[in-house]
Design an enzyme around this catalytic site. Sequence first.
Site, PDB file in Angstrom:
ATOM      1  N   ASP A  45       0.835  -1.205   0.000  1.00 57.24           N
ATOM      2  CA  ASP A  45       0.000   0.000   0.000  1.00 57.24           C
ATOM      3  C   ASP A  45       0.868   1.253   0.000  1.00 57.24           C
ATOM      4  O   ASP A  45       1.506   1.583   0.995  1.00 57.24           O
ATOM      5  CB  ASP A  45      -0.908   0.009   1.232  1.00 57.24           C
ATOM      6  CG  ASP A  45      -1.840   1.216   1.252  1.00 57.24           C
ATOM      7  OD1 ASP A  45      -2.883   1.166   0.581  1.00 57.24           O
ATOM      8  OD2 ASP A  45      -1.505   2.216   1.924  1.00 57.24           O
ATOM      9  N   LYS A  72      -2.533   6.224  -4.435  1.00 56.30           N
ATOM     10  CA  LYS A  72      -3.605   7.159  -4.090  1.00 56.30           C
ATOM     11  C   LYS A  72      -3.372   8.535  -4.726  1.00 56.30           C
ATOM     12  O   LYS A  72      -2.223   8.984  -4.843  1.00 56.30           O
ATOM     13  CB  LYS A  72      -3.683   7.337  -2.562  1.00 56.30           C
ATOM     14  CG  LYS A  72      -3.782   6.031  -1.792  1.00 56.30           C
ATOM     15  CD  LYS A  72      -3.767   6.261  -0.288  1.00 56.30           C
ATOM     16  CE  LYS A  72      -3.611   4.940   0.446  1.00 56.30           C
ATOM     17  NZ  LYS A  72      -2.221   4.444   0.445  1.00 56.30           N
ATOM     18  N   TYR A 122       3.401   9.682  -0.569  1.00 61.49           N
ATOM     19  CA  TYR A 122       4.512   9.045   0.149  1.00 61.49           C
ATOM     20  C   TYR A 122       5.847   9.186  -0.582  1.00 61.49           C
ATOM     21  O   TYR A 122       6.895   8.930   0.005  1.00 61.49           O
ATOM     22  CB  TYR A 122       4.246   7.550   0.367  1.00 61.49           C
ATOM     23  CG  TYR A 122       2.966   7.199   1.063  1.00 61.49           C
ATOM     24  CD1 TYR A 122       2.197   8.154   1.734  1.00 61.49           C
ATOM     25  CD2 TYR A 122       2.498   5.895   1.052  1.00 61.49           C
ATOM     26  CE1 TYR A 122       1.013   7.817   2.367  1.00 61.49           C
ATOM     27  CE2 TYR A 122       1.314   5.540   1.684  1.00 61.49           C
ATOM     28  CZ  TYR A 122       0.570   6.506   2.331  1.00 61.49           C
ATOM     29  OH  TYR A 122      -0.608   6.149   2.947  1.00 61.49           O
ATOM     30  N   HIS A 154      -7.227  10.036  -1.795  1.00 61.84           N
ATOM     31  CA  HIS A 154      -6.595   9.951  -0.478  1.00 61.84           C
ATOM     32  C   HIS A 154      -7.401  10.615   0.635  1.00 61.84           C
ATOM     33  O   HIS A 154      -7.328  10.207   1.795  1.00 61.84           O
ATOM     34  CB  HIS A 154      -5.193  10.582  -0.550  1.00 61.84           C
ATOM     35  CG  HIS A 154      -4.221   9.985   0.415  1.00 61.84           C
ATOM     36  ND1 HIS A 154      -2.875   9.898   0.171  1.00 61.84           N
ATOM     37  CD2 HIS A 154      -4.390   9.426   1.634  1.00 61.84           C
ATOM     38  CE1 HIS A 154      -2.263   9.331   1.201  1.00 61.84           C
ATOM     39  NE2 HIS A 154      -3.162   9.043   2.109  1.00 61.84           N
TER      40      HIS A 154
END
Length: 273
Positions: free
Chosen positions: A38, A68, A43, A102
């Site tokens: 994930d 996301k 990120y 998100h």
Amino acid sequence: MVCGYEIPVVGYGVYQTPPEITEKVTLKALEVGYRHVDSAKYYANEAQCAEAIVKSGIDRSKIFYTSKVPASMMSYEKAKKAIQESITDAQKLGYIDLMLLHAPFGGKEGRLGAWRALVEAQKETGKIRSIGVSNYGIQHLNELEEYIKNGGGGKISVGQYEIHPWCTREDIAAWLKQRGVVVEAYSPLVQATRMNEPVLQALVKKHNKTPAQVLLRWSLQKGYVPLPKSVTDSRIIENAQVFDFELSKEDMDSLNTGVYAPVCWDPVKTVKD
């Protein structure tokens, strides 16, 4: 199952994992048995996740990969750009199994525009298999459901939230389950802030398991897909060893804390528009 595709019941999360170590720790997770990774554009480690999946040598069809659309790109045009960038970062994989919005930022127009971009990408590119949302409150879910029913298209396959005994979100989980939506739980270990809670320690002693394993078992028995995150080899292994014991109804009931104390951001509650 997500849109006809299997989703492994425990995922490996890479939130706040530095890009320079993401490939190494993701490879370790895959080596010890994880088949679900994930990530997210936010990120900044999507490409490294993809590299690890390729280098693992595991058949691509056996691994479920998620990314996301960032909260800062919640509009039709911005989401289209974000989706294409994520597809590019994951190009070695051939496709992204799941793409989520998100968070419910951007107002109604932004949210629905971003969803439209997701639906189009799913239909037109063949690079995204399933779509869903993260951190959406009931009001945002109702808004999206109405849009879909009125011809907006797409299907909410997954809802991802911070969920653990100190932030259960039972109302949202019920909404999703009633519609056959898979519920994913991020921060299922409460970012290690509750490991010494007496109620948890009692179950640790009873089952001879670690606090993390008890929390992950709770999540699994609630019917969720937990997404534990660790960069430590021993804990990556430990978090995968949760299928050889079961919590009783009494154990599960003891974890009904009645506390609402998220450890992460909380757009579920704070985004009102």
